[in-house]
Enzyme design. Structure first.
Site, mmCIF file in Angstrom:
data_model
loop_
_atom_site.group_PDB
_atom_site.id
_atom_site.type_symbol
_atom_site.label_atom_id
_atom_site.label_comp_id
_atom_site.label_asym_id
_atom_site.label_seq_id
_atom_site.Cartn_x
_atom_site.Cartn_y
_atom_site.Cartn_z
ATOM 1 C CE1 TYR A 161 -3.702 2.582 0.892
ATOM 2 C CE2 TYR A 161 -1.917 3.600 2.124
ATOM 3 C CZ TYR A 161 -3.165 3.671 1.555
ATOM 4 O OH TYR A 161 -3.883 4.834 1.645
ATOM 5 C CD GLU B 28 -5.938 4.691 -1.080
ATOM 6 O OE1 GLU B 28 -5.968 4.979 0.126
ATOM 7 O OE2 GLU B 28 -6.945 4.310 -1.721
#
Length: 379
Positions: free
Chosen positions: A101, A185
């Protein structure tokens, strides 16, 4: 301005971040042809501006073009957290060795950006962040210094990511700064079995103040899949729908964000972000309450107002006005403080609606709203 995933991946490609080959489709028939061009076996992904698509059934593997058509027919028109799927993206599958992530987000309070990264990416990243916060690395980034190759390598090391992810981390920062983004993101950022680093999903939020520089997206970045968000936007309200059960209305983004945190600290989940602004009229308050109460997931509503430019009696008038047109079936907790607070409380006392309660502090109001939401869930 939120971008769809397929738009985010366009930007990733522009900045040299590898992504799987993909196409978009508006119909099931188009999806079949796209799958054929992509080699037959594809991932069919709902294009909506919300998370949780995979768990909602909006991301499926199709083994051939015929299966892709059937899968797209099932996904198109789905409701995912109030967002209607009107487009799907078909992407070539990737053999994954590891999932990570990575994101950059604006930290308004600190006046800087925050790099957030974890060696445990994928659908369960929120659970990882909640249950194992030490597994998610948060590193402040000085906007003046930015993310250099050295900084990117340090972020990767701190998060337990392989050094090969550092170039992607630096390019994500370039996207943030050059594309007027507030959030960039990637989840997951993966290492394929070939060793390549690819972005399998992406989310980009652009700064509304930079719309004049982001005209290439046209109106697509400003559309609302969620009907409540669309209704709120038409009324000029700053409303974002969330996944919780406590509706939140406040005046000023900072106060509303603080209220969301306090509600979460009381064991409940906020159902929305709604800022009625610094000079809201009674009509704005009435419109905001109408939108929040229209969310079927809301079990109770918390109005938290500190009167400055917005006088508390105007807020109270707005609540009373809304109660004349909206049948209130859910508890409403109101905290008024500041300019004309006593007069506002008196207005609500005089209305004496059986479902309206008042609290004198933000913490007390949040605790009461959370308790009422819990009681409603138990019924």
């Amino acid at each position: 301005m939120d971008l769809y995933e397929y738009q985010a991946r366009e930007i990733f490609q522009q900045y040299g971040i590898a992504v799987p080959e993909a196409e978009t489709a508006d119909t099931a028939r188009e999806a079949r042809h796209a799958a054929d061009r992509l080699g037959g076996r594809v991932i069919v992904k709902a294009q909506v501006k919300t998370g949780g698509r995979g768990k909602a059934g909006g991301v499926k593997l199709a083994t051939d073009p015929a299966a892709a058509e059937l899968t797209a027919r099932h996904i198109l028109g789905m409701d995912i957290k109030g967002h209607t799927v009107r487009k799907v993206m078909l992407a070539q599958p990737v053999d994954i060795d590891a999932e990570y992530y990575a994101s950059y987000a604006l930290d308004r309070a600190a006046g800087r950006f925050l790099a957030i990264a974890s060696a445990h990416g994928g659908m369960d990243i929120e659970e990882v962040a909640a249950t194992r916060p030490e597994a998610v690395t948060r590193i402040p980034v000085d906007p003046a210094e930015g993310v250099t190759p050295t900084t990117a390598a340090a972020i990767a090391t701190a998060a337990g990511l392989p050094p090969t992810t550092a170039p992607a981390l630096q390019r994500l920062w370039q996207i943030l700064t050059k594309e007027d983004a507030l959030l960039v993101e990637v989840n997951p950022l993966v290492r394929a079995t070939t060793g390549d680093i690819l972005a399998l999903d992406g989310k980009i939020t652009l700064d509304d103040n930079a719309r004049f520089r982001q005209t290439r997206w046209g109106d697509s970045a400003r559309t609302h899949d969620d009907p409540l968000e669309a209704t709120a936007a038409a009324k000029g309200l700053n409303y974002v729908r969330l996944d919780g059960e406590v509706g939140v209305i406040g005046n000023g983004a900072g106060l509303v964000m603080s209220t969301l945190d306090v509600v979460a600290g009381c064991g409940a989940r906020p159902a929305n972000f709604l800022d009625i602004g610094g000079g809201a009229s009674a009509q704005v308050m009435a419109d905001g309450l109408t939108v929040v109460l229209a969310d079927p997931g809301v079990r109770t509503v918390l109005v938290n107002v500190f009167g400055g430019i917005t006088a508390c009696d105007a807020v109270a008038d707005g609540i009373v006005k809304a109660l004349e047109t909206v049948r209130l079936t859910k508890p409403l907790v109101v905290r008024l403080d500041g300019n004309n607070a006593a007069r506002g409380r008196a207005i609500l006392d005089a209305r004496a609606h059986p479902l309206v309660q008042q609290a004198t502090t933000m913490d007390g109001a949040a605790r009461r709203a959370a308790a009422l939401a819990t009681d409603a869930a138990a019924v």
